[in-house]
Design a protein around this motif. Structure first.
Motif, PDB file in Angstrom:
ATOM      1  N   TYR A 170       0.820  -1.252  -0.053  1.00 22.33           N
ATOM      2  CA  TYR A 170       0.232  -0.051   0.146  1.00 22.33           C
ATOM      3  C   TYR A 170       0.955   1.244  -0.009  1.00 22.33           C
ATOM      4  CZ  TYR A 170      -3.340   3.815   1.485  1.00 22.33           C
ATOM      5  OH  TYR A 170      -3.818   4.932   1.517  1.00 22.33           O
ATOM      6  N   LEU A 171       1.885   1.409   0.908  1.00 23.01           N
ATOM      7  CA  LEU A 171       2.674   2.423   0.969  1.00 23.01           C
ATOM      8  C   LEU A 171       3.576   2.661  -0.484  1.00 23.01           C
ATOM      9  CD1 LEU A 171       3.942   2.050   4.695  1.00 23.01           C
ATOM     10  CD2 LEU A 171       2.380   3.430   3.841  1.00 23.01           C
ATOM     11  N   GLU A 172       3.789   1.701  -1.129  1.00 24.93           N
ATOM     12  CA  GLU A 172       4.736   1.745  -2.123  1.00 24.93           C
ATOM     13  C   GLU A 172       3.779   2.425  -3.324  1.00 24.93           C
ATOM     14  OE1 GLU A 172       6.982  -1.235  -5.475  1.00 24.93           O
ATOM     15  OE2 GLU A 172       6.219  -1.900  -3.664  1.00 24.93           O
ATOM     16  N   LYS A 173       2.451   1.931  -3.282  1.00 26.17           N
ATOM     17  CA  LYS A 173       1.518   2.545  -4.297  1.00 26.17           C
ATOM     18  C   LYS A 173       1.130   3.930  -4.154  1.00 26.17           C
ATOM     19  CE  LYS A 173      -2.695   1.318  -6.953  1.00 26.17           C
ATOM     20  NZ  LYS A 173      -3.647   0.246  -7.121  1.00 26.17           N
ATOM     21  N   TYR A 174       0.907   4.199  -2.749  1.00 17.59           N
ATOM     22  CA  TYR A 174       0.234   5.556  -2.348  1.00 17.59           C
ATOM     23  C   TYR A 174       1.094   6.563  -1.467  1.00 17.59           C
ATOM     24  CZ  TYR A 174      -4.119   3.355  -3.656  1.00 17.59           C
ATOM     25  OH  TYR A 174      -5.125   2.443  -4.423  1.00 17.59           O
ATOM     26  N   GLY A 175       2.258   5.721  -1.187  1.00 15.91           N
ATOM     27  CA  GLY A 175       3.229   6.856  -0.451  1.00 15.91           C
ATOM     28  C   GLY A 175       3.211   6.710   1.046  1.00 15.91           C
ATOM     29  N   THR A 176       4.100   7.025   1.779  1.00 18.66           N
ATOM     30  CA  THR A 176       4.100   6.866   3.255  1.00 18.66           C
ATOM     31  C   THR A 176       3.710   8.289   3.554  1.00 18.66           C
ATOM     32  OG1 THR A 176       5.841   5.174   3.256  1.00 18.66           O
ATOM     33  CG2 THR A 176       5.376   6.672   5.092  1.00 18.66           C
ATOM     34  N   PRO A 177       2.942   8.697   4.420  1.00 18.39           N
ATOM     35  CA  PRO A 177       2.471   9.973   5.014  1.00 18.39           C
ATOM     36  C   PRO A 177       3.578  10.292   5.977  1.00 18.39           C
ATOM     37  CG  PRO A 177       1.091   8.451   6.308  1.00 18.39           C
ATOM     38  CD  PRO A 177       1.719   7.736   4.942  1.00 18.39           C
ATOM     39  N   GLU A 178       4.009  11.586   5.725  1.00 16.43           N
ATOM     40  CA  GLU A 178       5.052  12.295   6.713  1.00 16.43           C
ATOM     41  C   GLU A 178       4.666  12.880   7.826  1.00 16.43           C
ATOM     42  OE1 GLU A 178       8.364  11.481   6.011  1.00 16.43           O
ATOM     43  OE2 GLU A 178       8.039  10.403   4.350  1.00 16.43           O
ATOM     44  N   THR A 179       3.158  13.474   7.738  1.00 19.56           N
ATOM     45  CA  THR A 179       2.702  14.490   8.637  1.00 19.56           C
ATOM     46  C   THR A 179       1.350  13.827   8.980  1.00 19.56           C
ATOM     47  OG1 THR A 179       1.673  16.004   7.358  1.00 19.56           O
ATOM     48  CG2 THR A 179       4.074  16.390   8.205  1.00 19.56           C
ATOM     49  N   ILE A 180       0.596  14.210   9.937  1.00 19.83           N
ATOM     50  CA  ILE A 180      -0.716  13.743  10.169  1.00 19.83           C
ATOM     51  C   ILE A 180      -1.812  14.443   9.335  1.00 19.83           C
ATOM     52  CG2 ILE A 180      -1.000  15.496  11.762  1.00 19.83           C
ATOM     53  CD1 ILE A 180      -2.431  13.489  13.808  1.00 19.83           C
ATOM     54  N   GLU A 181      -1.227  15.597   8.791  1.00 19.76           N
ATOM     55  CA  GLU A 181      -2.095  16.189   7.622  1.00 19.76           C
ATOM     56  C   GLU A 181      -2.017  15.502   6.649  1.00 19.76           C
ATOM     57  OE1 GLU A 181      -1.080  19.303  10.700  1.00 19.76           O
ATOM     58  OE2 GLU A 181       0.184  17.808   9.581  1.00 19.76           O
ATOM     59  N   ASP A 182      -1.158  14.709   6.217  1.00 19.45           N
ATOM     60  CA  ASP A 182      -0.853  13.613   4.996  1.00 19.45           C
ATOM     61  C   ASP A 182      -2.028  12.749   4.931  1.00 19.45           C
ATOM     62  OD1 ASP A 182       1.192  15.405   4.037  1.00 19.45           O
ATOM     63  OD2 ASP A 182       2.792  13.787   4.734  1.00 19.45           O
ATOM     64  N   LEU A 183      -2.613  12.250   6.016  1.00 21.66           N
ATOM     65  CA  LEU A 183      -3.577  11.140   6.222  1.00 21.66           C
ATOM     66  C   LEU A 183      -4.895  11.393   5.210  1.00 21.66           C
ATOM     67  CD1 LEU A 183      -3.559  10.135  10.086  1.00 21.66           C
ATOM     68  CD2 LEU A 183      -2.519   8.928   7.870  1.00 21.66           C
ATOM     69  N   ALA A 184      -4.992  12.888   5.049  1.00 22.13           N
ATOM     70  CA  ALA A 184      -6.024  13.340   4.353  1.00 22.13           C
ATOM     71  C   ALA A 184      -6.006  12.700   2.824  1.00 22.13           C
ATOM     72  CB  ALA A 184      -6.167  14.842   4.007  1.00 22.13           C
ATOM     73  N   ASN A 185      -4.628  12.287   2.398  1.00 25.01           N
ATOM     74  CA  ASN A 185      -4.778  11.673   1.127  1.00 25.01           C
ATOM     75  C   ASN A 185      -4.908  10.109   1.129  1.00 25.01           C
ATOM     76  OD1 ASN A 185      -4.079  14.176  -0.087  1.00 25.01           O
ATOM     77  ND2 ASN A 185      -2.168  13.926   0.851  1.00 25.01           N
ATOM     78  N   HIS A 186      -5.198   9.359   2.173  1.00 24.72           N
ATOM     79  CA  HIS A 186      -5.239   7.958   2.357  1.00 24.72           C
ATOM     80  C   HIS A 186      -6.541   7.753   3.090  1.00 24.72           C
ATOM     81  CE1 HIS A 186      -0.863   7.450   1.904  1.00 24.72           C
ATOM     82  NE2 HIS A 186      -0.898   8.824   2.309  1.00 24.72           N
ATOM     83  N   ARG A 187      -7.002   6.249   2.920  1.00 27.05           N
ATOM     84  CA  ARG A 187      -7.879   5.640   3.613  1.00 27.05           C
ATOM     85  C   ARG A 187      -7.569   5.305   4.904  1.00 27.05           C
ATOM     86  NH1 ARG A 187      -8.923   2.218  -0.040  1.00 27.05           N
ATOM     87  NH2 ARG A 187     -10.170   3.618  -1.089  1.00 27.05           N
ATOM     88  N   LEU A 188      -8.308   5.579   5.802  1.00 25.86           N
ATOM     89  CA  LEU A 188      -8.110   5.290   7.364  1.00 25.86           C
ATOM     90  C   LEU A 188      -9.205   4.050   7.725  1.00 25.86           C
ATOM     91  CD1 LEU A 188      -6.691   5.914   9.881  1.00 25.86           C
ATOM     92  CD2 LEU A 188      -8.563   7.012  10.663  1.00 25.86           C
TER      93      LEU A 188
END
Length: 302
Positions: A170-188
């Motif tokens: 998943y992280l390889e495809k969508y990237g690793t969030p660096e900050t908590i704000e980056d979670l907006a670009n991911h599914r929780l």
């Protein structure tokens, strides 16, 4: 009141059918019917409403069924104590815990217990509902908070924390969030804050939801959350005890975690001398010690 009639009544109320109760009791339907009729006459009341689909308890029947249920549980407790041996470990032990802890941590370790005590029968009841130990709904509980009843023996086993994890794919495809704000670009992936869960997890999820995350997958237990995470659906809120058995999972945003969640083992005072309870308690404590040692080694290596 006649004990035999009460036993027959309880079986009928539990089965909702004269026929099914008769099969359980090895009695004919007519014999069961006579016992119920005699009990109703002795109490001068109607215990069942009869209709084409079966039997439904009346209000008076509900009261009697509550009483016979409590009686059966007390009898089970007495029977368990009588059957316990000072020399051997055998028979049934009913253990209740959460779906996540039971399926992800406890069940995979039971092989060692059965190797040592092959005649032990574990009835593992996994559910989020807290079963009533004094009323003999279970013999032993492992709970994510300290039990409140005064007539329970309890021992704190360990503490866990809820953290964020994702699969490498998943992280390889969508990237690793660096900050908590980056979670907006991911599914929780998490439990709903209104679901039955420990407060620390709900508090963490509620905090994460304040960061404008738009895509969610809610699952009502951690086993389901884990399955979604390892199948690359998103970033999951999971207890840290999964990392020992799932070393490929990647912890995301390592500064973010819940408060400590205590894990307690508890059992009724009346089972204090139960051999089955003792060997299960000792087994879990030994596994916790080994788990802590391995977790400490993992943290040192990382």
């Amino acid at each position: 009141m006649d004990w035999d009639k009460l036993r027959v009544f309880h079986a009928v109320a539990d089965a909702g059918s004269l026929t099914h109760a008769g099969e359980t009791l090895h009695l004919s339907q007519s014999a069961v019917s006579r016992q119920i009729r005699a009990l109703e006459e002795s109490l001068n009341t109607t215990l069942f409403h009869r209709h084409a689909r079966g039997l439904i308890l009346t209000e008076q029947g509900e009261l009697l069924f509550d009483a016979t249920t409590a009686m059966n549980k007390r009898l089970d407790a007495a029977s368990a104590r009588i059957r316990d041996s000072e020399e051997e470990v055998f028979g049934e032990l009913r253990v209740t815990t959460t779906i996540g802890f039971g399926s992800l941590w406890l069940a995979p370790r039971l092989t060692k217990l059965y190797e040592k005590y092959p005649d032990l029968k574990i009835d593992l009841m996994l559910e989020e509902r807290v079963l009533d130990l004094p009323m003999r709904e279970a013999d032993v509980a492992i709970r994510m908070k300290e039990p409140s009843q005064a007539d329970l023996i309890r021992k704190k086993l360990m503490s866990v924390r809820m953290r964020l994890y994702a699969s490498p794919a998943y992280l390889e495809k969508y990237g690793t969030p660096e900050t908590i704000e980056d979670l907006a670009n991911h599914r929780l992936i998490c439990q709903n804050i209104d679901s039955h869960q420990v407060g620390a997890s709900a508090t963490l999820v509620q905090m994460l939801m304040s960061y404008d995350i738009t895509s969610f997958l809610y699952v009502n237990n951690y086993f389901g959350v884990l399955q979604a995470v390892i199948n690359n659906l998103g970033i999951g809120v999971l207890p840290n005890y999964i990392t020992e058995d799932m070393p490929d999972l990647v912890r995301v945003l390592p500064d973010i975690e819940s408060k400590e969640v205590p894990v307690f083992l508890a059992y009724p005072e009346e089972l204090r001398h139960s051999k089955r309870v003792h060997v299960f308690r000792d087994f879990v404590q030994e596994e916790i010690i080994a788990y802590r040692r391995r977790m400490s080694e993992l943290e040192t290596d990382s």
